[in-house]
Design an enzyme around this catalytic site. Structure first.
Site, PDB file in Angstrom:
ATOM      1  N   TRP A 101      39.567  54.071   6.920  1.00 44.97           N
ATOM      2  CA  TRP A 101      40.561  53.503   7.785  1.00 44.97           C
ATOM      3  C   TRP A 101      40.034  52.804   8.912  1.00 44.97           C
ATOM      4  CZ3 TRP A 101      44.202  52.157   4.714  1.00 44.97           C
ATOM      5  CH2 TRP A 101      44.595  53.250   3.587  1.00 44.97           C
ATOM      6  N   ASP A 171      44.267  56.326  15.717  1.00 45.26           N
ATOM      7  CA  ASP A 171      44.922  56.035  14.619  1.00 45.26           C
ATOM      8  C   ASP A 171      44.915  57.843  14.353  1.00 45.26           C
ATOM      9  OD1 ASP A 171      45.955  56.711  11.867  1.00 45.26           O
ATOM     10  OD2 ASP A 171      44.499  55.103  11.028  1.00 45.26           O
ATOM     11  N   LYS A 195      52.569  60.627   6.439  1.00 38.05           N
ATOM     12  CA  LYS A 195      51.602  61.597   6.080  1.00 38.05           C
ATOM     13  C   LYS A 195      52.170  63.042   6.830  1.00 38.05           C
ATOM     14  CE  LYS A 195      48.957  58.664   4.488  1.00 38.05           C
ATOM     15  NZ  LYS A 195      48.032  57.817   5.347  1.00 38.05           N
TER      16      LYS A 195
HETATM   17  C1  LIG Z   1      47.302  56.509   5.149  1.00 34.28           C
HETATM   18  C2  LIG Z   1      46.610  56.027   6.368  1.00 34.28           C
HETATM   19  C3  LIG Z   1      46.472  54.687   6.864  1.00 34.28           C
HETATM   20  C4  LIG Z   1      47.356  53.498   6.293  1.00 34.28           C
HETATM   21  O1  LIG Z   1      48.739  53.738   6.256  1.00 34.28           O
HETATM   22  P1  LIG Z   1      49.555  52.633   5.792  1.00 34.28           P
HETATM   23  O2  LIG Z   1      50.936  53.294   6.271  1.00 34.28           O
HETATM   24  O3  LIG Z   1      49.667  52.633   4.225  1.00 34.28           O
HETATM   25  O4  LIG Z   1      49.269  51.269   6.172  1.00 34.28           O
HETATM   26  C5  LIG Z   1      45.826  54.254   7.967  1.00 34.28           C
HETATM   27  N1  LIG Z   1      45.121  55.282   8.557  1.00 34.28           N
HETATM   28  C6  LIG Z   1      45.149  56.508   8.198  1.00 34.28           C
HETATM   29  C7  LIG Z   1      44.232  57.643   9.072  1.00 34.28           C
HETATM   30  C8  LIG Z   1      45.896  56.904   6.987  1.00 34.28           C
HETATM   31  O5  LIG Z   1      45.848  58.137   6.678  1.00 34.28           O
END
Ligand SMILES: *Cc1c(COP(=O)(O)O)cnc(C)c1O
Length: 360
Positions: A101, A171, A195
């Site tokens: 990511w 993030d 998540k």
């Molecule tokens: C799942 C995830 C993403 C991507 O998320 P989307 O909402 O599908 O764009 C980005 N960063 C992390 C840490 C993730 O777990």
């Protein structure tokens, strides 16, 4: 058909109480005679839903007044572009690459300016967090970027990097609300809801006010400027209304559980059960260095791909679902987010013990 223990990395398990409440309110939300899905986002009822959700996440995280909370769309991935478009005044940013990511975010930022990858753990397939106590932070960097919990590899920053005064952008998609956080250490904290918080379709951005400006990169679409959404209190256009309503319910649920301190305690207890088992197992093995282990995502392997596949299949038959590792790494991964009960992890460990006896 009863509910299974769902170890999916995302979209992921939600608290059963929350789902029941939403089900009870499905046809008639609080006497409005309609579902939240059917309601105007400009209505009084929805106004209360979004205002309450914002206040509750502010309470949970102790978000100071000089930070704004935005409920946006486009997933975490859209932030990979939105962050540089809004923050890259000097067109320079530093990225710490600890997994897929962060790697994707760095690659996207490269469309807008110079990206310095100032640390990485790719040399050992992202199985650890690099030492970030004295990084070569660029003098003109607009921000330093991290992915705080690496969903795919199961690592977590236990200590934030020393950004040498530069704005930290994180993030936190897979560790949002899993433990107490000092918001003041960050310029932006953001994550997709699917998540650890709510349904897919909502991304929550917590951003310090001075980073919200009109001075964005030329060509930035109106919808991708933080200012658009901050000025309109996340109601510039139709927001992901039902998703926000569900996030709000999860915030209330976390409050009822005792807040982020209590969440952390529960999460540590769950993770310890699984890691302790992995550490003494003769068949299964964790893939991350112990000091950087995530409380949320626990990858493990047997060392034999066929046996891994057999494990995933038999676990599913036993009501333990979505244990297959990410397609890029293989093996297994148990995501044990806030809403995964202790009993779910205990059931997994019991199943692993049995599988080990039968397959050694
Ligand atoms: C799942 C995830 C993403 C991507 O998320 P989307 O909402 O599908 O764009 C980005 N960063 C992390 C840490 C993730 O777990």
């Amino acid at each position: 058909m009863g509910r299974v223990y769902n170890f999916s990395a995302g979209p992921a398990v939600l608290p059963e109480e929350v789902l029941r409440e939403a089900a009870a309110e499905m046809l008639d939300y609080h006497g409005t005679g309609m579902s939240v899905m059917e309601m105007s986002h400009r209505s009084k009822a929805f106004g209360e839903i979004i205002d309450t959700a914002e206040q509750d996440i502010r309470d949970l995280m102790g978000i100071p007044d000089n930070y704004r909370v935005l409920f946006l769309q486009g997933g975490a991935s859209q932030q990979f572009a939105m962050i540089p478009m809004n923050l890259m005044k000097n067109r320079v940013a530093d990225y710490i690459v600890t997994g897929q990511w962060a790697k994707k975010a760095a690659k996207e930022a490269e469309k807008y300016g110079k990206v310095n990858r100032i640390a990485s753990s790719e040399d050992k397939t992202f199985s650890y967090i690099p030492d970030c106590s004295d990084l070569p932070v660029s003098e003109d960097a607009d921000y330093v970027y991290i992915c705080e919990n690496n969903t795919i590899y199961g690592t977590k920053f236990k200590k934030l990097p020393d950004t040498k005064g530069k704005t930290l952008v994180a993030d936190v998609s897979s560790c949002f609300l899993s433990e107490p956080v000092d918001v003041t250490k960050y310029g932006i904290i953001y994550g997709g809801a699917q998540k650890n918080i709510g349904p897919a379709g909502v991304v929550i951005v917590i951003i310090r006010e001075d980073l919200i400006t009109e001075d964005v990169l030329p060509g930035t679409p109106t919808m991708l400027a933080y200012k658009t959404h901050a000025d309109a209190k996340s109601l510039y256009n139709t927001p992901p209304a039902y998703g926000i309503y569900m996030c709000g319910k999860v915030f209330k649920w976390i409050k009822s559980q005792g807040g982020l301190g209590a969440m952390k305690e529960k999460n540590e207890k769950k993770a310890k059960l699984l890691y302790d088992f992995l550490d003494q197992s003769r068949l299964f093995k964790g893939t991350v260095v112990p000091e950087d282990r995530s409380l949320m995502n626990v990858p493990f392997v047997t060392g034999d791909e066929d046996l891994d596949a057999k494990f995933v299949k038999e676990a599913k038959e036993a009501g333990l679902e979505n244990l297959k590792g990410h397609r890029t790494v293989g093996g297994m991964r148990a995501s044990i987010y806030n809403a995964m009960p202790y009993e779910g992890v205990a059931a997994l460990v019991e199943f692993m013990k049995k599988f080990e006896e039968e397959n050694l």
